[in-house]
Design a protein around this motif. Structure first.
Motif, short mmCIF file in Angstrom:
data_model
loop_
_atom_site.label_atom_id
_atom_site.label_comp_id
_atom_site.label_asym_id
_atom_site.label_seq_id
_atom_site.Cartn_x
_atom_site.Cartn_y
_atom_site.Cartn_z
N LEU A 8 32.09 15.46 102.79
CA LEU A 8 31.89 14.45 103.83
C LEU A 8 32.87 14.76 104.94
CD1 LEU A 8 31.47 10.64 103.31
CD2 LEU A 8 32.99 11.52 105.08
N LEU A 9 32.35 14.91 106.18
CA LEU A 9 33.17 15.32 107.31
C LEU A 9 33.32 14.18 108.31
CD1 LEU A 9 31.68 18.86 107.97
CD2 LEU A 9 33.60 18.26 106.50
N ILE A 10 34.52 13.99 108.81
CA ILE A 10 34.82 13.04 109.88
C ILE A 10 35.28 13.87 111.07
CG2 ILE A 10 36.22 11.08 110.60
CD1 ILE A 10 34.29 10.37 108.39
N ARG A 11 34.43 14.01 112.11
CA ARG A 11 34.76 14.78 113.31
C ARG A 11 35.21 13.81 114.40
NH1 ARG A 11 32.39 19.83 112.36
NH2 ARG A 11 30.58 19.79 110.95
N GLU A 22 38.41 15.87 109.42
CA GLU A 22 38.92 15.55 108.09
C GLU A 22 37.79 15.70 107.08
OE1 GLU A 22 41.12 11.85 109.75
OE2 GLU A 22 42.12 12.45 107.90
N SER A 23 38.08 16.39 106.00
CA SER A 23 37.06 16.72 105.00
C SER A 23 37.40 16.08 103.67
CB SER A 23 36.98 18.25 104.84
OG SER A 23 36.10 18.59 103.80
N PHE A 24 36.39 15.53 102.99
CA PHE A 24 36.57 14.88 101.70
C PHE A 24 35.53 15.43 100.72
CE2 PHE A 24 38.01 12.01 104.97
CZ PHE A 24 39.25 11.61 104.50
N GLU A 109 32.29 11.41 114.61
CA GLU A 109 30.93 11.72 114.17
C GLU A 109 30.93 11.86 112.65
OE1 GLU A 109 27.59 15.30 114.42
OE2 GLU A 109 29.45 15.44 115.56
N PHE A 110 29.99 11.15 112.00
CA PHE A 110 29.82 11.25 110.56
C PHE A 110 28.91 12.44 110.27
CE2 PHE A 110 26.87 10.32 107.04
CZ PHE A 110 27.77 10.29 105.98
N ASP A 111 29.35 13.32 109.31
CA ASP A 111 28.54 14.49 109.01
C ASP A 111 28.68 14.84 107.53
OD1 ASP A 111 28.01 17.67 110.79
OD2 ASP A 111 26.77 16.52 109.38
N LEU A 112 27.74 15.64 107.02
CA LEU A 112 27.73 16.10 105.65
C LEU A 112 27.55 17.62 105.63
CD1 LEU A 112 25.37 13.38 104.15
CD2 LEU A 112 27.84 13.47 103.90
N ASP A 113 28.20 18.28 104.69
CA ASP A 113 28.12 19.74 104.61
C ASP A 113 27.87 20.14 103.16
OD1 ASP A 113 30.46 22.47 105.00
OD2 ASP A 113 28.26 22.44 105.15
N PRO A 114 26.70 20.79 102.86
CA PRO A 114 25.57 20.98 103.79
C PRO A 114 24.80 19.67 103.94
CG PRO A 114 25.01 21.85 101.64
CD PRO A 114 26.45 21.42 101.54
#
Length: 557
Positions: A8-11, A22-24, A109-114
Motif C-alpha cells: 500500500l503506497l502513500i504518495r 511511504e510504503s506498507f 495519492e492512495f495507490d497499490l502495487d501491483p
C-alpha cells in the motif's frame, strides 16, 4: 486472474511531506493510521501541519475481500476529503484517489502495487453513433469530358527562376533540419527529466521502520511468559558425611529451672565470630551428658524471580535465590543475644556466660564459605506466570564474583526468551528502568485443584504467580572497580551495580529482569535497602555478567 496487491503506497503530493512515498506491506486486516500523533503509521509534523488532528483518519482493508480498501475519518476537526468530497462515513477508495486532510491541509495519492484488477480503469469505448461518416463526391460535380485534345503549352524556365528555386529548396532543408534537431533535444531533455524524477522517488521511498521504544505496559505484555516465579528451600550439610548441620543452643538455668536458651558462638582463627554447628552424631558424642541442649537446623526457604535466556530452558536469576547458602545467613530473632564458647580452666569447651554475643558481632556470616559445609536444595521449583504447575530446576552455573546464577528446567517444547543487551558502557543516570518479578508483598492468588488420582484423592491448593511491573530510573552507576588516567585504583564496598529509583519492589523480586525502554534486559534486580523512614533504593546487577556466565569468559589471556 486477480493480481493481489503486495504494498500500500502513500504518495504525498502537497504539504510538508510533498514528494515522499511511504510504503506498507499488506497483511491480513491491515490498518494504516494517519495523523499528527507519533503513534500513527503516517505521522505528520505537529508544528508544520497544525490543521491535522492527532488521530485524523485511517485506511483499512476489507476482511472478506482483500482487494477492497476503505477510509474512515477519526472524528477529526477539519474533516477528510476524497477527490475533493468530504466523507461522513466509511468510504471505499481506489488506486489513484486523492486524499486531503482538511480542506486546506496536505494531500496524498492512495495507490497499490501491483494494482489489483478491481483498481485498474477499464478501456474507454467510443460511441459508434458519433463517428464521422466518409464523404463521397459524385460524378455530377465533375466537368464534362470532351473528345478534343489540347496540346499543353510549353513554358520555359529562365536561369534566374531556377536559381531562386534552388535557394528556396536549401532554405526549406535547413529549416527542416533545425526542427528535427530541436525535437531530438526536446525528447532527450524530457527523458532525462523523467529518469531523474523516477530516481528521486526511488531514493525517498522507504518502508516505515518498526517501533523502537515501548511503554511499560507493552514491555510487560511482551515478556509475561518469559519471567518466572522461583520457590526454593535448602539445608546445610557436612561435606564429608552429608549429615545435616545444627546450631547449638545452651539452656539458661535459674534456680535449677531452664528459663530459656542462648545460641552458642565461637571465635575462629581469623578472629571472626561464628555459630557453633554440629551434626546429630556430634551432639550425641560431645554433648550427650549435657541436659537441656537444643539443636536448630541451619536451613531456610524463600522465593524469587528469574527470566528465560535460552529456548532450551536456561533461566537467569540471583545467586542468593538459586544457592542461598552462598549469601548472608538470616538468623532467627531468638538467636541473639548469644553466648561465646571458650575453653575453661578445666580444658573444657563451655559457655562463658559473662560474654554476650550480638547480631552485629556475627556480621555477615555466609554458611557456604566454609569448605566443611555444603548447601543442598531440598527443592528448587519454577512456575510460569498465571500457572499452577511447578517444574523442578537444576543448578547449572554460579558466579563466583556477582549475585548471578543460571538454572535449567527440562520441557519438551522450546521456550520464549528475553532479549539481552549489554549497555554497561553507555547507560546513564536518568535512563528508564522497568523491573518485572514477583514481590512477596503482593497479594497471593490461590487455586484449588481437585485430584483426579484414584490413589491420592486429596485436593491441592497452590499459589498462582502473577508478575508485577515496577518503573523508575537509573539513579547512578556503582562501579565495583575502576582504573583510569586520574586514579590508579578504585573499589566499591557494595560491588558492581546499577542504583535504581524504584522502591515498590521487595523480597521475591530478586532475580527478575530489568528492562530498558526498548524492551531489552539490561540488568538483574538484586537487592533493596531502606533507612527505616520510608526512603528506599534498590540495585540491579548489569546484564553483562549474565552474558559472561552463559559463555566461556577468560580471566587470564
Amino acid at each position: 486472474m486477480n493480481n493481489q496487491a503486495n504494498f500500500l503506497l502513500i504518495r504525498h503530493i502537497a504539504g510538508s511531506k510533498k514528494g515522499q512515498v511511504e510504503s506498507f506491506t499488506i497483511s491480513k486486516n491491515l490498518e494504516v493510521k494517519i495523523g499528527r500523533g507519533l503513534d500513527n503509521d503516517v505521522s505528520f509534523d505537529p508544528v508544520k501541519e497544525d490543521t491535522i488532528s492527532r488521530n485524523h483518519c485511517h485506511i483499512s482493508q476489507d476482511s472478506e475481500n482483500p482487494e477492497r480498501f476503505f477510509i474512515s475519518d477519526s472524528q477529526s476537526k477539519n474533516g477528510t476529503f476524497v477527490n475533493e468530497v468530504l466523507i461522513t462515513k466509511k468510504t471505499e477508495i481506489f488506486a489513484g484517489d486523492i486524499i486531503k486532510l482538511g480542506k486546506e491541509g496536505p494531500s496524498f495519492e492512495f495507490d497499490l502495487d501491483p494494482r489489483p484488477k478491481l483498481h485498474i480503469k477499464s478501456t474507454r469505448v467510443i460511441d459508434p453513433s458519433v463517428a464521422k461518416e466518409t464523404k463521397v463526391h459524385t460524378a455530377t460535380n465533375l466537368p464534362k469530358a470532351t473528345s478534343e485534345k489540347k496540346q499543353p503549352k510549353k513554358d520555359g524556365i529562365g536561369k534566374n527562376t531556377m536559381q531562386h528555386m534552388i535557394r528556396e529548396s536549401e532554405k526549406k532543408n535547413k529549416t527542416g533540419l533545425l526542427i528535427t534537431l530541436t525535437a531530438i533535444l526536446l525528447l532527450v531533455s524530457t527523458g532525462g527529466y523523467l529518469l531523474y524524477q523516477k530516481q528521486s522517488v526511488k531514493e525517498i521511498v522507504h518502508v516505515r521502520e518498526p517501533k523502537t521504544t515501548f511503554t511499560p505496559t507493552e514491555i510487560a505484555k511482551a515478556n509475561n511468559e518469559k519471567v518466572v516465579y522461583i520457590e526454593f528451600a535448602w539445608k546445610l550439610t557436612n561435606t564429608e558425611s552429608s549429615e545435616e548441620m545444627y546450631h547449638v543452643y545452651y539452656p539458661v538455668i535459674k534456680d535449677k529451672q531452664i528459663i530459656g536458651h542462648r545460641g552458642a558462638y565461637f571465635q575462629n582463627q581469623q578472629g571472626q565470630i561464628e555459630p557453633l554447628l554440629v551434626t546429630k552424631g556430634d551432639y550425641l558424642k560431645g554433648f550427650g551428658n549435657t541436659q537441656g541442649i537444643e539443636l536448630d537446623i541451619i536451613a531456610s526457604s524463600g522465593m524469587g524471580s528469574g527470566f528465560v535466556i535460552d529456548e532450551r530452558g536456561f533461566i537467569a536469576t540471583n545467586r542468593h535465590v538459586a544457592t542461598s547458602w552462598l549469601t548472608r545467613f538470616q538468623f532467627q530473632e531468638y538467636a541473639f543475644p548469644g553466648v561465646l564458647m571458650e575453653t575453661d580452666k578445666n580444658g573444657q569447651f563451655a559457655p562463658s556466660w559473662d560474654k554476650q554475643v550480638t547480631r552485629e558481632m556475627v556480621g555477615s556470616w555466609v554458611p557456604g564459605n566454609d569448605k566443611k559445609y555444603t548447601g543442598v536444595n531440598t527443592y528448587l521449583d519454577v512456575t510460569f506466570a498465571n500457572n499452577s504447575q511447578r517444574t523442578p530446576a537444576q543448578i547449572v552455573r554460579i558466579s563466583s564474583t556477582h549475585d548471578i546464577a543460571m538454572i535449567k528446567i527440562d520441557l519438551p517444547e522450546s521456550l520464549p526468551k528475553v532479549e539481552l543487551y549489554d549497555n554497561y558502557n553507555e547507560i546513564q543516570p536518568g535512563d528508564p528502568a522497568i523491573v518485572m518479578g514477583y514481590p512477596g508483598l503482593a497479594p497471593n492468588q490461590l487455586v484449588l485443584n481437585r485430584s483426579q488420582d484414584y490413589f491420592n484423592s486429596n485436593p491441592n491448593i497452590s499459589t498462582v504467580p502473577v508478575p508485577t511491573i515496577s518503573t523508575g530510573n537509573v539513579g547512578r552507576m556503582v562501579r565495583g572497580s575502576e582504573r583510569n588516567e586520574k586514579i590508579d585504583d578504585y573499589r566499591s564496598s557494595l560491588g558492581d551495580y546499577y542504583q535504581l529509583t524504584i522502591n515498590s519492589t521487595g523480597g521475591g523480586n530478586s532475580g527478575g529482569p530489568m528492562f530498558d525502554d526498548k524492551g531489552r534486559v539490561v540488568g538483574v534486580y538484586s537487592a533493596g535497602t531502606t533507612d527505616g523512614r520510608g526512603n528506599a533504593i534498590s540495585f540491579s546487577v548489569p546484564i553483562k555478567y549474565v552474558m559472561e556466565l552463559m559463555g566461556r569468559q577468560q580471566v587470564i589471556k
